[in-house]
Design a protein around this motif. Structure first.
Motif, PDB file in Angstrom:
ATOM      1  N   LEU A 256       1.859   4.729   2.327  1.00 20.41           N
ATOM      2  CA  LEU A 256       3.079   4.642   3.021  1.00 20.41           C
ATOM      3  C   LEU A 256       3.324   3.312   3.567  1.00 20.41           C
ATOM      4  O   LEU A 256       4.246   2.526   3.680  1.00 20.41           O
ATOM      5  N   ARG A 257       2.188   3.113   4.553  1.00 19.59           N
ATOM      6  CA  ARG A 257       2.072   1.673   5.250  1.00 19.59           C
ATOM      7  C   ARG A 257       1.954   0.470   4.412  1.00 19.59           C
ATOM      8  O   ARG A 257       2.644  -0.440   4.766  1.00 19.59           O
ATOM      9  N   PHE A 258       1.500   0.538   3.214  1.00 25.54           N
ATOM     10  CA  PHE A 258       1.529  -0.359   2.238  1.00 25.54           C
ATOM     11  C   PHE A 258       2.728  -0.778   1.884  1.00 25.54           C
ATOM     12  O   PHE A 258       3.260  -2.000   1.901  1.00 25.54           O
ATOM     13  N   LEU A 259       3.723   0.316   1.457  1.00 24.87           N
ATOM     14  CA  LEU A 259       5.019  -0.291   1.159  1.00 24.87           C
ATOM     15  C   LEU A 259       5.856  -0.728   2.355  1.00 24.87           C
ATOM     16  O   LEU A 259       6.667  -1.553   1.896  1.00 24.87           O
ATOM     17  N   GLU A 286      -1.823  -1.415  11.353  1.00 19.97           N
ATOM     18  CA  GLU A 286      -1.480  -2.367  10.267  1.00 19.97           C
ATOM     19  C   GLU A 286      -2.585  -2.645   9.343  1.00 19.97           C
ATOM     20  O   GLU A 286      -3.530  -2.748   9.631  1.00 19.97           O
ATOM     21  N   LEU A 287      -2.056  -2.672   8.028  1.00 24.89           N
ATOM     22  CA  LEU A 287      -3.032  -3.109   7.227  1.00 24.89           C
ATOM     23  C   LEU A 287      -3.447  -4.677   6.973  1.00 24.89           C
ATOM     24  O   LEU A 287      -2.278  -5.495   7.250  1.00 24.89           O
ATOM     25  N   ASP A 288      -4.880  -4.935   6.916  1.00 24.37           N
ATOM     26  CA  ASP A 288      -4.874  -6.690   6.970  1.00 24.37           C
ATOM     27  C   ASP A 288      -4.755  -7.214   5.650  1.00 24.37           C
ATOM     28  O   ASP A 288      -4.593  -6.262   4.753  1.00 24.37           O
ATOM     29  N   GLY A 289      -5.234  -8.433   5.742  1.00 23.12           N
ATOM     30  CA  GLY A 289      -5.040  -9.216   4.366  1.00 23.12           C
ATOM     31  C   GLY A 289      -6.000  -8.465   3.279  1.00 23.12           C
ATOM     32  O   GLY A 289      -5.364  -8.326   2.048  1.00 23.12           O
ATOM     33  N   GLU A 290      -6.951  -8.126   3.423  1.00 22.29           N
ATOM     34  CA  GLU A 290      -7.986  -7.673   2.549  1.00 22.29           C
ATOM     35  C   GLU A 290      -7.526  -6.176   2.062  1.00 22.29           C
ATOM     36  O   GLU A 290      -7.625  -5.815   0.833  1.00 22.29           O
ATOM     37  N   ASP A 291      -6.957  -5.398   2.967  1.00 21.59           N
ATOM     38  CA  ASP A 291      -6.684  -4.031   2.557  1.00 21.59           C
ATOM     39  C   ASP A 291      -5.466  -4.148   1.810  1.00 21.59           C
ATOM     40  O   ASP A 291      -5.167  -3.396   0.733  1.00 21.59           O
TER      41      ASP A 291
END
Length: 327
Positions: A256-259, A286-291
């Protein structure tokens, strides 16, 4: 999230639950509102509008929630995908919801079907729909705009439309669509469609943001003749699991956080109080750039689509306005 006609809460509560006990649905809505959801998504075809309306009235009368604090979306059903039926169907939805207006009214599907006596699409003995001919999207949109003028809807939009169909609407629109609701998840990211919408000020709302693990059960509830199909196992994906471990979050919360970070509004659904709470708890990390890169690599394209409508609207793939597999 900002859109052409205002703001949409950045996460919503979906109610396309199939056949459920009304008391169970009421408890789930109560939980969602208590947790903090302020965006409830329904549709005439779901059969959940009346329970939502009753539950909202209970909250309004308690003084714990004001009408202006909740964002309600419902949809024009396939039986209403015709310019002569928009008025009557939104009025029926408003009556079900016990509301004077909805915050967002969507054309649910770009193909129209004739209606049976049970307010469901009319079918032949083989389950095929009696479809309307080619859809006049411009004429229907004009009637959608009339709902804004009449005060029945605060904003209007589309669902399950492709790029060319949205372009047809935009060419004649006096009020541009504020939203496009489509299936969207880690395995079906629809990047070109999302980019097009964002370039045109259209908020993208994602149904089945977790891959709809209950899809077969839900469809069986709606349509006894539904044929079960394999479903994407997003919640069991090892990459998503590792990202979740990194942040101390569940696979569902990561998906969900990705979206959310893509600028998309997910509308997860659940009848389970614990999952309802978990799905809303995605704003403290928060998802970082690699995530984000690892999540982007999970894209599978059209083969991951769950809701292609082929099993429930038999024969619809032959209609000129069937939206999938096209840009």
């Amino acid at each position: 999230m900002e859109s052409n006609n205002g703001k949409i809460p950045s996460i919503g509560f979906g109610t396309s639950t199939g056949i459920v006990n009304p008391e169970e649905l009421e408890r789930a809505i109560d939980t969602a509102i208590a947790v903090g959801y302020r965006h409830i998504d329904t549709a005439f075809i779901y059969g959940t509008e009346k329970v939502i309306g009753q539950t909202l009235q209970k909250w309004f009368k308690s003084g714990k929630l004001k009408r202006e604090e909740i964002f309600i979306t419902t949809k024009l059903p396939v039986m209403g995908t015709h310019q002569d039926r928009v008025d009557s169907f939104i009025q029926r939805s408003l009556s079900n919801l016990q509301l004077d207006y909805v915050d967002l009214y969507l054309v649910h599907f770009p193909v129209g079907a004739k209606s049976g006596s049970n307010n469901l699409p009319l079918r032949d003995e083989q389950g095929h729909l009696f479809l309307e001919p080619k859809t006049d999207h411009a004429a229907i949109w004009k009637k959608m705009e009339a709902q804004l003028d009449a005060g029945r809807a605060r904003s209007i939009g589309l669902s399950n439309y492709n790029i060319s169909q949205i372009q047809t609407v935009l060419k004649s629109a006096r009020s541009a669509p504020s939203c496009l609701q489509v299936e969207l998840h880690a395995y079906l990211q629809q990047r070109e469609l999302v980019h097009f919408c964002h370039q045109n000020g259209i908020t993208v709302v994602a149904f089945s943001p977790l891959g709809a693990p209950d899809h077969n059960k839900r469809m069986k509830g709606y349509f006894a003749q539904y044929e079960e199909r394999p479903l994407p196992d997003i919640l069991g994906n090892a990459v998503i699991g590792r990202i979740g471990e990194k942040h101390g979050k569940s696979a569902a919360q990561v998906a969900l956080r990705f979206l959310v970070q893509l600028g998309v509004v997910p509308i997860p659904k659940s009848m389970n109080p614990g999952r309802i709470k978990e799905n809303f708890d995605v704003f403290d990390f928060e998802l970082d750039g690699e995530d984000m890169e690892r999540m982007a690599e999970l894209e599978m394209g059209e083969r991951a689509r769950v809701s292609d409508f082929l099993n429930i609207f038999k024969g619809v793939e032959h209609h000129p306005d069937y939206p999938f597999g096209k840009l």
